[in-house]
Structure formats: C-alpha cells, structure tokens
Design a protein around this motif. Structure first.
Motif, PDB file in Angstrom:
ATOM      1  N   GLU A  53       0.824  -1.207   0.000  1.00 56.65           N
ATOM      2  CA  GLU A  53       0.000   0.000   0.000  1.00 56.65           C
ATOM      3  C   GLU A  53       0.858   1.257   0.000  1.00 56.65           C
ATOM      4  O   GLU A  53       1.833   1.337   0.738  1.00 56.65           O
ATOM      5  CB  GLU A  53      -0.874   0.020   1.253  1.00 56.65           C
ATOM      6  CG  GLU A  53      -2.281  -0.412   0.996  1.00 56.65           C
ATOM      7  CD  GLU A  53      -3.087  -0.454   2.292  1.00 56.65           C
ATOM      8  OE1 GLU A  53      -2.602  -1.045   3.259  1.00 56.65           O
ATOM      9  OE2 GLU A  53      -4.165   0.124   2.319  1.00 56.65           O
ATOM     10  N   PRO A  54       0.480   2.226  -0.810  1.00 64.07           N
ATOM     11  CA  PRO A  54       1.257   3.463  -0.833  1.00 64.07           C
ATOM     12  C   PRO A  54       1.126   4.204   0.484  1.00 64.07           C
ATOM     13  O   PRO A  54       0.144   4.068   1.194  1.00 64.07           O
ATOM     14  CB  PRO A  54       0.621   4.263  -1.969  1.00 64.07           C
ATOM     15  CG  PRO A  54      -0.731   3.687  -2.141  1.00 64.07           C
ATOM     16  CD  PRO A  54      -0.655   2.253  -1.746  1.00 64.07           C
ATOM     17  N   LEU A  56       0.120   6.842   2.753  1.00 67.22           N
ATOM     18  CA  LEU A  56      -0.987   7.798   2.635  1.00 67.22           C
ATOM     19  C   LEU A  56      -0.519   9.220   2.905  1.00 67.22           C
ATOM     20  O   LEU A  56      -0.916  10.160   2.219  1.00 67.22           O
ATOM     21  CB  LEU A  56      -2.106   7.418   3.608  1.00 67.22           C
ATOM     22  CG  LEU A  56      -3.379   8.248   3.508  1.00 67.22           C
ATOM     23  CD1 LEU A  56      -4.056   8.021   2.176  1.00 67.22           C
ATOM     24  CD2 LEU A  56      -4.340   7.903   4.633  1.00 67.22           C
ATOM     25  N   CYS A  57       0.332   9.380   3.892  1.00 64.85           N
ATOM     26  CA  CYS A  57       0.822  10.719   4.236  1.00 64.85           C
ATOM     27  C   CYS A  57       1.521  11.342   3.047  1.00 64.85           C
ATOM     28  O   CYS A  57       1.268  12.490   2.681  1.00 64.85           O
ATOM     29  CB  CYS A  57       1.774  10.610   5.426  1.00 64.85           C
ATOM     30  SG  CYS A  57       2.397  12.188   5.990  1.00 64.85           S
ATOM     31  N   ARG A  58       2.376  10.568   2.426  1.00 55.20           N
ATOM     32  CA  ARG A  58       3.118  11.075   1.277  1.00 55.20           C
ATOM     33  C   ARG A  58       2.172  11.446   0.149  1.00 55.20           C
ATOM     34  O   ARG A  58       2.293  12.512  -0.462  1.00 55.20           O
ATOM     35  CB  ARG A  58       4.103   9.985   0.828  1.00 55.20           C
ATOM     36  CG  ARG A  58       4.979  10.352  -0.326  1.00 55.20           C
ATOM     37  CD  ARG A  58       5.982   9.232  -0.597  1.00 55.20           C
ATOM     38  NE  ARG A  58       6.670   9.444  -1.833  1.00 55.20           N
ATOM     39  CZ  ARG A  58       6.214   9.093  -3.017  1.00 55.20           C
ATOM     40  NH1 ARG A  58       5.042   8.496  -3.098  1.00 55.20           N
ATOM     41  NH2 ARG A  58       6.895   9.328  -4.109  1.00 55.20           N
ATOM     42  N   VAL A  60      -0.954  12.298   0.326  1.00 62.65           N
ATOM     43  CA  VAL A  60      -1.723  13.489   0.678  1.00 62.65           C
ATOM     44  C   VAL A  60      -0.885  14.738   0.489  1.00 62.65           C
ATOM     45  O   VAL A  60      -1.334  15.741  -0.070  1.00 62.65           O
ATOM     46  CB  VAL A  60      -2.228  13.392   2.139  1.00 62.65           C
ATOM     47  CG1 VAL A  60      -2.761  14.714   2.637  1.00 62.65           C
ATOM     48  CG2 VAL A  60      -3.305  12.338   2.250  1.00 62.65           C
ATOM     49  N   TRP A 153      -6.162   8.017  -2.864  1.00 60.58           N
ATOM     50  CA  TRP A 153      -6.020   7.127  -1.711  1.00 60.58           C
ATOM     51  C   TRP A 153      -7.278   6.369  -1.411  1.00 60.58           C
ATOM     52  O   TRP A 153      -7.684   6.248  -0.285  1.00 60.58           O
ATOM     53  CB  TRP A 153      -5.611   7.936  -0.488  1.00 60.58           C
ATOM     54  CG  TRP A 153      -6.334   9.221  -0.445  1.00 60.58           C
ATOM     55  CD1 TRP A 153      -7.646   9.405  -0.162  1.00 60.58           C
ATOM     56  CD2 TRP A 153      -5.796  10.501  -0.747  1.00 60.58           C
ATOM     57  NE1 TRP A 153      -7.948  10.743  -0.236  1.00 60.58           N
ATOM     58  CE2 TRP A 153      -6.854  11.430  -0.594  1.00 60.58           C
ATOM     59  CE3 TRP A 153      -4.538  10.957  -1.118  1.00 60.58           C
ATOM     60  CZ2 TRP A 153      -6.666  12.779  -0.818  1.00 60.58           C
ATOM     61  CZ3 TRP A 153      -4.360  12.301  -1.328  1.00 60.58           C
ATOM     62  CH2 TRP A 153      -5.420  13.194  -1.177  1.00 60.58           C
TER      63      TRP A 153
ATOM     64  N   LEU B  63      -2.906  -6.799  -1.298  1.00 61.09           N
ATOM     65  CA  LEU B  63      -1.726  -6.032  -0.921  1.00 61.09           C
ATOM     66  C   LEU B  63      -0.936  -6.759   0.145  1.00 61.09           C
ATOM     67  O   LEU B  63      -1.504  -7.393   1.030  1.00 61.09           O
ATOM     68  CB  LEU B  63      -2.130  -4.662  -0.372  1.00 61.09           C
ATOM     69  CG  LEU B  63      -2.722  -3.677  -1.361  1.00 61.09           C
ATOM     70  CD1 LEU B  63      -3.269  -2.495  -0.614  1.00 61.09           C
ATOM     71  CD2 LEU B  63      -1.684  -3.219  -2.369  1.00 61.09           C
ATOM     72  N   ASP B 170      -2.978   6.570  10.065  1.00 64.73           N
ATOM     73  CA  ASP B 170      -3.042   7.841   9.353  1.00 64.73           C
ATOM     74  C   ASP B 170      -4.317   8.627   9.640  1.00 64.73           C
ATOM     75  O   ASP B 170      -4.328   9.851   9.548  1.00 64.73           O
ATOM     76  CB  ASP B 170      -2.960   7.605   7.833  1.00 64.73           C
ATOM     77  CG  ASP B 170      -1.632   6.998   7.422  1.00 64.73           C
ATOM     78  OD1 ASP B 170      -1.642   6.034   6.636  1.00 64.73           O
ATOM     79  OD2 ASP B 170      -0.599   7.491   7.900  1.00 64.73           O
ATOM     80  N   VAL B 201      -3.416  14.153   7.470  1.00 63.46           N
ATOM     81  CA  VAL B 201      -3.375  12.844   8.130  1.00 63.46           C
ATOM     82  C   VAL B 201      -2.683  12.973   9.484  1.00 63.46           C
ATOM     83  O   VAL B 201      -1.973  13.939   9.752  1.00 63.46           O
ATOM     84  CB  VAL B 201      -2.645  11.776   7.271  1.00 63.46           C
ATOM     85  CG1 VAL B 201      -3.330  11.573   5.948  1.00 63.46           C
ATOM     86  CG2 VAL B 201      -1.190  12.130   7.080  1.00 63.46           C
ATOM     87  N   PHE B 316      10.310  13.509   2.368  1.00 66.39           N
ATOM     88  CA  PHE B 316       9.295  12.771   3.126  1.00 66.39           C
ATOM     89  C   PHE B 316       9.882  11.934   4.255  1.00 66.39           C
ATOM     90  O   PHE B 316       9.166  11.214   4.939  1.00 66.39           O
ATOM     91  CB  PHE B 316       8.476  11.873   2.189  1.00 66.39           C
ATOM     92  CG  PHE B 316       7.772  12.625   1.100  1.00 66.39           C
ATOM     93  CD1 PHE B 316       8.229  12.572  -0.202  1.00 66.39           C
ATOM     94  CD2 PHE B 316       6.668  13.408   1.387  1.00 66.39           C
ATOM     95  CE1 PHE B 316       7.589  13.281  -1.214  1.00 66.39           C
ATOM     96  CE2 PHE B 316       6.025  14.121   0.388  1.00 66.39           C
ATOM     97  CZ  PHE B 316       6.491  14.060  -0.913  1.00 66.39           C
TER      98      PHE B 316
END
Lengths: 249, 431
Positions: A53-54, A56-58, A60, A153, B63, B170, B201, B316
């Motif tokens: 899964e990617p 999410l924070c990045r 966003v 997302w 996933l 998140d 988030v 990041f």
C-alpha cells in the motif's frame, strides 16, 4: 508579477540567481519550473501502483502540493482548458485524469477521462493571461482538485482495481502523448524515447524517484499480458482466501 | 531486511530494543558495571533476538502487509519478566521476554532427554529438583491486537495508568486495554466522509506522561492537537490546538510538506512537548498554543535544496527526536532533565541542542571517521559557498545515510543512534 517572482523561493540555487538577474526572465523560468514540479508530482502519484500500500501521508502531501500549484496557475490564468477540437474529448469538468492517479475507484475509471494538462504549457508560451479561458478555468478548478484527490487514496477499493491498473497506465500514456516534446523530454531525460514501453517508463521513473517499493512493479511484464495476469491474479487470490478460511477453521 | 526502523530504551535503561524492516526485534542488555573499571559503564550486548512480525497478505485488497517494525514501546517492569509492545503497519503484539536459568531434573517417568520410561522399571521415587543451566532468554507473544486499523499504524503509546495504550494510524486513533485483544475503542477519527476531501493525516500520537486522560496527536499540516478523553468518547474536538503561523517570507510550494510533523514527544515533566518537522525541532509549552517557545534549526542549509529533496523523496523522511533523561551537571552541557534534545540528519549526522546554553553540536555516527573509545569530533556543514577546512559542503552530503531513529538512556548519558543498518551507542566521556 515581479513581486511574485521574487517571493517564491522553492527552487534551487542557480534558478534563483537566474530569477533575480532579470525580472522579465524570472517569470517564464518560474512557470516552467512550476510546471515541471507539477509534472513530477503527478508522476509521483502515478507510481502508487505497487504490491504494498502506498504511504498515505506522502500521497496526501503530494496531492496538496499539486492542488496548490493548480490553484496558483488558475489565478495566473495559465490554467488552460483543453481545446476540444484537438483531441475530441468533451468534458471540461475534468482537468486532470483521475485515472492517472493511483488506485482510481471503479466508477471513476469508467468515466471519460480528459488528459489535457499538457496543452496549457504550449498555450502559455504563446500568450499570457487569456481572459476568455479564465472563467472556464475558475469554474472547473473547483472540480479539479477534488477529482485529483478522488482516486489518490481510495484504500478501500475492492481488488478489481488491479485490473484497472493496465487501463490507467494506458491513459497515462495518452496524457503524456499530448504534452509538448520539450517537457516530455525533460520528464524522461533519463529514459530513452521508447517511453511508450511500459517497462522502460517505469524503470526510468524508479531510478528517478528512488522509491523503495517499486520492485513490485517489475513483476508486471508487458502491457499486453498484464490484463490477463491481473484477472488470473484476482482468481488466485480468491482461491487463496477461500483456502485460508478453510484452513483456519 | 537489516534496516533499523525503531530504537527504544526500557524504563531502567538496562535494555535497548531495536526493530528492523525484516520484522525482527533485537534486544541489547547493558553489562553490570565493573566496579574496578570506573572509566566506562557497562557495554551493551545482544540479549535476545526474535521474529516479531511476519509478512502477511491482505486478500481483500491484494496487498502485502509489511513486517517492518514501526515502533517498540516498553512496559514498566512489574516482575521478573520484561514486556514490550511492537507494531507493524497493522498489528500490535505484546511480547514477554523472560529468563530461564534453571531447569528441573530428576523426573520419575521421563529420562533426561525426554523419552518416557517404562513405568514397570521404576523401583524408587525421587523429587525432581531445579538445577542451574545456561541462561536462556525466551520471547513469547502474549497478546495480539489485530484488525483494528485500516491504515498504517505510525505510533503506539502506553498510558500512565499502565493498563491502556493507544495506537494511531493515518486517520484514526484507537484505545486498547493491554489485557483485551478483541476490542478497542476508537477515540479519534479524522477520516472525511468523502475521501476526496482528505487533506490532512495523523503523523504521530502520544499519551501525556502523567495525566492518563490526556494525549496529543500531530498532523501532516504541522498542527498538534491535545485531547482529553474525559470530554467525550470520541475526541474529534481538540482541547488545545498548537500551531505556529506560517512565515510568509519563507513560503514555497514545499512549505506544507516541510511543516509536516514526523515525531512528537512529551518532556518527562509533561509540561513541554517537542515536535520534529523536516528542518527543525520545536519545543512547545502546553500552556501556549499559538507558537513554540523554542525552535532549533537542524539543517537549515537544506532549505535551498528542497526541490531536489522533493524529487528524490528525501523530503518525506520522518526523523524522530528525543529528550535527554539525565539529572546531573556535566561539563559542556548542563544535563538536567529535558534540557538537551537530540535528533538525526543526513550523512549519518545527528544533532544535539542544549536548551539552557543554546549551544548545539553536530556529530557523526560512522566507523570510518571515529575510532572506538575516542571522543567524537564535532562536524560542521557549510553552504554551497566557501568551504573552510574540516567543513563538509552541503553538496557532498550523502542523503542515503540518514539517521531517523535516536534514543537517550533514561538515567545516564548514553545514547543510541541508528544509521540505516547499524546501531551506535555513545556515552559521555567520564573523567
């Protein structure tokens, strides 16, 4: 215009010097860089299709950056709508293809996509501040950020999205084809001209963006076979799931 | 798989746990102090290694679930055994680490190797006795807290009541009881009804060290919210909102990204909290919401490189930060509780800031540049301009060598610094 050019400090050393030397020079330079930042951001969002899964924070943060750029471009009047005659795609409501972004929902995948963000770059170099398009841009810009984020997302999508992956990538190519040659070259400077080839494009991206999880992408062998693979994959996964339930009980 | 992903001392400082990308936990134990050698405190040696999490596959979403350990938190010691919580993206586990240094010998019905005796051959009875054996450290999972997080868990924090803990992903924060695995309470939920409207988030969360109904969580927009669980069951409305107004002269397209908070830590007293964003460390007084009381620049020279750092994704990176634990006066730094803060940077550099004297130092964790038992040489990074001798130019920094995780011993001046693959333990020079 000059004040804005001076205020922004988002770019590295040499561009700054270039910007301060001549006010007039600063503006196109700034806009081209802003454009490449937008392109880079969209590419980053595209590369979310992976086995893990990617983040999410990045996602966003990147999407917010894209929206910021788009909002500014809208204010500048540089956000052009698609020329309907050139590609024949009608909808003015979608500035950016939602399917380009990772994990589009099924419903969005079925809607018409309008890959047009490439055209305004060309238009801008011709003239600045087209008033006629400004009202259109403002109206659709409200839609655009939402659509942009729409599929970024959608974590709770069913696994059919894996089947959409191939379709989405095709649409990425369509979009990129519309761009002017210069910007495409900039974007794919590390990749040879066979960027229509899925493997080359993806591997080129990966070395550019250094994303750790992209290894999963290399399992997608070629555009033609991916579609059938994903169908098999979903069947196998279902089977595994059933087996797991049986085993656990 | 060897990439260290978390570092944590236990409450006494005797044990140091690390988690890695392969789902393993390695615990180091400090040797008992050698009374004759007063020059150095005990060294840390491997005490226990176990596989905490395994990779999993989510069939519903097709996933993989990574086995990488995101956080480890120790429970305070209540008996001979040690307990810690370790978490990956989806599942939290409570591990019991216990020692075994005796074993029973002299069974009547079993041979020493475990084979069963024929009962007819038993002519006399004896009482089994415990005999010493080589120390064995066993780790066993006591609780598994699963299926409560749709998104990736980024934080766990044990409450000061030592009965409950929170886990944050998140978009949601859940409250658990350490004894109960089939139920958890959702206390924060920032998921919008329409995911298209998502712009923020949760990045980190922590319980207050003294007040068991208070916790904070930080966001990707650079805000910290303090919540009180007594106010309502769902703490969607914060009690306090900490946010520093943006500096308009520094505004860029990257402003939001670099304002995203990667770590939040309360001071031991609970009066202050520290946050880490991409370029700085900020100290907040819980009584003042509108700005931090102190700001320390970690690597301001990166501000002009943000575009490149965005391109290679380094922007990041989530750096952690920590407070010192000590309560003593030491030369060079005045080392009272909460008076030094430490955080990592690139090129295997890490930084320390003395809040009292306002002095700061940059040190390097690397084998090539530091022989063991020698004092670390302070480093200096200069901008792209003129470079003085011994300075390192910002353009020659290695952005693949990042120190994201650091920890400070709760009682002594010992620090643990994790580079990508290695753990360094430093102590202050004792005279």
């Amino acid at each position: 215009m000059f004040v804005r050019g001076l205020k922004r400090k988002c770019f590295d050393g040499e561009e700054d010097i270039e910007g301060t030397l001549a006010g007039i020079k600063a503006i196109p330079s700034y806009n081209l860089q802003r454009q490449s930042l937008l392109d880079m951001s969209l590419v980053k969002l595209q590369l979310c299709h992976m086995l893990v899964e990617p983040n999410l924070c990045r996602s966003v943060l990147i999407a917010n950056t894209v929206r910021q750029i788009q909002e500014e471009m809208t204010q500048d009047g540089t956000w052009q709508m698609i020329n309907t005659q050139s590609t024949g795609q009608a909808s003015l409501d979608r500035l950016v293809s939602t399917d380009i972004l990772c994990r589009s929902s099924r419903e969005q995948a079925e809607e018409k996509l309008v890959p047009n963000y490439g055209t305004f770059n060309k238009d801008f170099e011709g003239d600045q501040g087209q008033d006629s398009s400004e009202t259109m841009s403002t109206a659709s810009s409200v839609q655009a950020p939402r659509n942009l984020q729409g599929s970024v997302w959608e974590m709770e999508n069913p696994q059919e999205n894996k089947g959409n992956f191939q379709k989405s990538l095709d649409q990425i190519f369509e979009t990129l084809e519309n761009k002017s040659p210069n910007s495409v070259e900039d974007l794919f400077s590390e990749v040879d001209n066979s960027y229509y080839d899925l493997d080359t494009m993806l591997t080129g991206m990966m070395s550019n963006t250094k994303m750790g999880h992209c290894d999963g992408l290399e399992t997608f062998s070629s555009p033609t076979s991916t579609a059938s693979n994903s169908n098999c994959k979903s069947d196998l996964n279902e089977l595994d799931h059933i087996v797991e339930i049986l085993v656990e009980s | 798989a060897d990439i260290i992903s978390t570092v944590e001392f236990n409450h006494s400082g005797e044990l140091l746990a690390t988690g890695d990308k392969g789902g393993r936990v390695v615990i180091f134990q400090q040797e008992q102090e050698n009374k004759t050698q007063s020059h150095s405190r005990g060294e840390y040696n491997v005490y226990s290694t176990f596989q905490s999490h395994e990779p999993e596959f989510d069939y519903l979403k097709s996933l993989e679930i990574e086995e990488k350990i995101n956080k480890i938190r120790w429970l305070p010691q209540k008996n001979a055994a040690q307990f810690l919580l370790s978490t990956n993206d989806k599942t939290i586990k409570l591990w019991k680490i216990s020692e075994r240094d005796k074993r029973p010998e002299g069974y009547n019905l079993k041979e020493e190797d475990g084979r069963y005796r024929d009962p007819t051959t038993v002519t006399t009875l004896r009482v089994p006795v415990f005999r010493p054996m080589d120390l064995m450290v066993e780790a066993s999972p006591r609780r598994i807290f699963a299926n409560a997080h749709t998104y990736h868990i980024n934080s766990i924090s044990i409450n000061s009541d030592y009965e409950t803990y929170l886990s944050a992903d998140d978009l949601r924060i859940n409250l658990w009881h350490l004894e109960i695995t089939d139920r958890s309470f959702n206390i924060v939920d920032i998921k919008p009804a329409n995911m298209e409207e998502l712009t923020e988030v949760i990045t980190a969360a922590e319980f207050h060290p003294n007040s068991c109904s208070t916790f904070v969580y930080s966001s990707s927009k650079g805000t910290i919210r303090l919540c009180d669980m007594r106010a309502s069951a769902l703490c969607d409305r914060h009690s306090k909102l900490f946010e520093e107004p943006e500096d308009p002269s520094n505004r860029s397209f990257f402003s939001e990204i670099i304002s995203s908070i990667s770590d939040v830590k309360f001071s031991h007293s609970g009066r202050y909290m520290m946050t880490r964003d991409y370029l700085s460390v900020k100290i907040w007084d819980l009584n003042m919401e509108n700005r931090p009381v102190e700001t320390y620049q970690v690597h301001e020279y990166l501000r002009s490189k943000l575009c490149s750092l965005y391109e290679n994704d380094c922007i990041f990176d989530k750096f952690e930060c920590c407070w010192n634990g000590l309560d003593r006066q030491v030369e060079f730094f005045s080392v009272f509780h909460g008076s030094i803060v430490m955080t990592g940077s690139y090129n295997n550099f890490f930084r320390m800031f003395d809040r009292n004297s306002k002095r700061d130092v940059t040190l390097e964790a690397s084998r090539e540049n530091n022989k063991p038992r020698t004092v670390l040489k302070p480093r200096k990074v200069c901008g792209s301009g003129k470079r003085k001798k011994d300075e390192i130019s910002v353009d020659s920094l290695d952005f693949n060598k990042k120190i994201l995780h650091t920890a400070w011993h709760p009682k002594e001046n010992i620090i643990a610094v994790a580079t990508t693959n290695n753990l360094y333990i430093f102590q202050d020079k004792m005279n």
